[in-house]
Design a protein around this motif. Structure first.
Motif, PDB file in Angstrom:
ATOM      1  N   LEU A  77      11.403   3.881  -1.837  1.00  0.00           N
ATOM      2  CA  LEU A  77      11.172   4.032  -3.338  1.00  0.00           C
ATOM      3  C   LEU A  77       9.870   4.844  -3.614  1.00  0.00           C
ATOM      4  CD1 LEU A  77      11.891   2.738  -5.890  1.00  0.00           C
ATOM      5  CD2 LEU A  77      10.149   0.909  -5.671  1.00  0.00           C
ATOM      6  N   GLN A  78       8.967   4.793  -2.569  1.00  0.00           N
ATOM      7  CA  GLN A  78       7.746   5.643  -2.827  1.00  0.00           C
ATOM      8  C   GLN A  78       7.990   7.228  -2.769  1.00  0.00           C
ATOM      9  OE1 GLN A  78       3.848   4.876  -0.897  1.00  0.00           O
ATOM     10  NE2 GLN A  78       4.935   3.005  -0.218  1.00  0.00           N
ATOM     11  N   THR A 105       4.950  11.474  -1.069  1.00  0.00           N
ATOM     12  CA  THR A 105       5.570  11.692   0.329  1.00  0.00           C
ATOM     13  C   THR A 105       4.543  11.297   1.380  1.00  0.00           C
ATOM     14  OG1 THR A 105       4.650  13.800  -0.090  1.00  0.00           O
ATOM     15  CG2 THR A 105       6.893  13.633  -0.667  1.00  0.00           C
ATOM     16  N   PRO A 106       4.794  10.826   2.436  1.00  0.00           N
ATOM     17  CA  PRO A 106       3.902  10.661   3.567  1.00  0.00           C
ATOM     18  C   PRO A 106       2.954  11.791   3.721  1.00  0.00           C
ATOM     19  CG  PRO A 106       6.110  10.647   4.555  1.00  0.00           C
ATOM     20  CD  PRO A 106       6.397  10.737   3.012  1.00  0.00           C
ATOM     21  N   ASN A 158       3.739   2.376 -11.755  1.00  0.00           N
ATOM     22  CA  ASN A 158       5.136   2.488 -11.960  1.00  0.00           C
ATOM     23  C   ASN A 158       5.971   2.395 -10.995  1.00  0.00           C
ATOM     24  OD1 ASN A 158       7.194   3.914 -13.698  1.00  0.00           O
ATOM     25  ND2 ASN A 158       6.960   5.426 -12.227  1.00  0.00           N
ATOM     26  N   VAL A 159       5.549   2.265  -9.744  1.00  0.00           N
ATOM     27  CA  VAL A 159       6.524   1.923  -8.602  1.00  0.00           C
ATOM     28  C   VAL A 159       6.451   0.617  -8.393  1.00  0.00           C
ATOM     29  CG1 VAL A 159       6.576   2.448  -6.186  1.00  0.00           C
ATOM     30  CG2 VAL A 159       5.914   4.369  -7.650  1.00  0.00           C
ATOM     31  N   THR A 199       0.807  -1.207   0.040  1.00  0.00           N
ATOM     32  CA  THR A 199       0.070  -0.118   0.212  1.00  0.00           C
ATOM     33  C   THR A 199       1.056   1.264   0.107  1.00  0.00           C
ATOM     34  OG1 THR A 199      -0.091  -0.059   2.459  1.00  0.00           O
ATOM     35  CG2 THR A 199      -1.852  -1.166   1.081  1.00  0.00           C
ATOM     36  N   PHE A 200       0.286   2.499  -0.091  1.00  0.00           N
ATOM     37  CA  PHE A 200       0.919   3.590  -0.408  1.00  0.00           C
ATOM     38  C   PHE A 200       0.894   4.707   0.863  1.00  0.00           C
ATOM     39  CE2 PHE A 200       0.425   1.862  -4.549  1.00  0.00           C
ATOM     40  CZ  PHE A 200       1.839   2.065  -5.287  1.00  0.00           C
ATOM     41  N   LEU A 201       1.925   5.664   0.885  1.00  0.00           N
ATOM     42  CA  LEU A 201       1.972   6.491   1.850  1.00  0.00           C
ATOM     43  C   LEU A 201       1.229   7.527   1.702  1.00  0.00           C
ATOM     44  CD1 LEU A 201       5.942   6.444   2.319  1.00  0.00           C
ATOM     45  CD2 LEU A 201       4.360   5.652   3.799  1.00  0.00           C
TER      46      LEU A 201
END
Length: 276
Positions: free
Chosen positions: A156-157, A163-164, A99-100, A87-89
């Motif tokens: 990597l994100q 960004t968080p 892409n990530v 999951t993402f930040l």
């Protein structure tokens, strides 16, 4: 009668009407795709505008069936598998997310021997902060060192502009791993059913993909009706559907209970895939 079989389902159909026998005993592998002839070089087209609306994609019924088959056959070639959720930040577009993910997979390939995987994308629905955000479920043959790869996934994100929401936000759930015992086909099937078959969301990116070796796995094989008769003797046929339309070949679908008694009957498919 010729019978087409895959894990959990056997389809018997008559070929008398067509008089054509299957070309190969095994099917479902990318190895059977015909190589396309190289196309003539065309004049370079103008680059499409970034503002052009991408066509949305979704998991078709056929894709879901293919994914279930691939994962089941994949698990039969491995002793253990890992189920990874990424999951993402922060809020992220579908294009940014995939892409990530591709960069992450490329890095894992470089640092892991014989890394094999299959992933699907899903929308987040239980997090109000990131509702609708894409995230990924991936089944792999890799043992993961959690701290190492969790930190890398977060770094990597940020390297790619995700960004968080605040400096202290480093959720442990961003890289979640569960070990799967491949002897327990039902448990693996439950994961597939939960995250794949109920996934009807639309995305502006690729919705699933797998490694080359997983793509090359055979998922079906042809045999005689004597094969399905064995399941009847084992009382392993959980459901049977017959289409007796006179205008079409007879189709008889048998749902098979996968257990210690029935799995050995698929040994020919396992041996074929392990040879790959």
């Amino acid at each position: 009668m010729i019978v087409k079989n895959t894990y959990g389902v056997s389809v018997a159909f008559s070929i008398a009407k067509y008089g054509v026998a299957p070309k190969s005993e095994f099917t479902g592998s990318a190895l059977q795709r015909k190589k396309q002839k190289p196309l003539k070089k065309l004049k370079a087209k103008k680059k499409e505008s970034k503002d052009k609306v991408r066509k949305e994609r979704t998991l078709s019924r056929r894709s879901k069936q293919k994914i279930r088959k691939k994962i089941t056959c994949f698990s039969r070639t491995q002793k253990r598998l890992s189920f990874v959720t990424l999951t993402f930040l922060n809020k992220v577009s579908d294009e940014e997310a995939v892409n990530v993910l591709r960069k992450f997979i490329d890095n894992v390939k470089k640092r892991s021997e014989d890394f094999q995987y299959l992933w699907v994308v899903e929308r987040q629905t239980k997090n109000d902060e990131f509702n609708g955000n894409p995230h990924f479920h991936m089944i792999t043959n890799k043992y993961w060192k959690i701290d190492k790869w969790w930190n890398y996934w977060l770094a990597l994100q940020q390297k790619n502009g995700i960004t968080p929401r605040n400096k202290e936000f480093k959720p442990s759930s961003a890289f979640d791993v569960k070990q799967l015992n491949t002897n327990n086909i039902k448990r693996i099937s439950s994961y597939v059913t939960k995250y794949v078959t109920k996934n009807n969301a639309k995305f502006k990116c690729q919705v699933w993909n797998c490694s080359r070796k997983v793509s090359e796995l055979y998922t079906d094989f042809y045999t005689s009706t004597k094969f399905t008769d064995q399941f009847k003797r084992l009382n392993a046929v959980t459901k049977e559907i017959t289409n007796s339309d006179r205008n079409n070949p007879v189709i008889d679908v048998k749902m098979i209970d996968l257990n210690r008694s029935t799995l050995p009957l698929y040994k020919r498919l396992d041996d074929k895939n392990k040879a790959i």
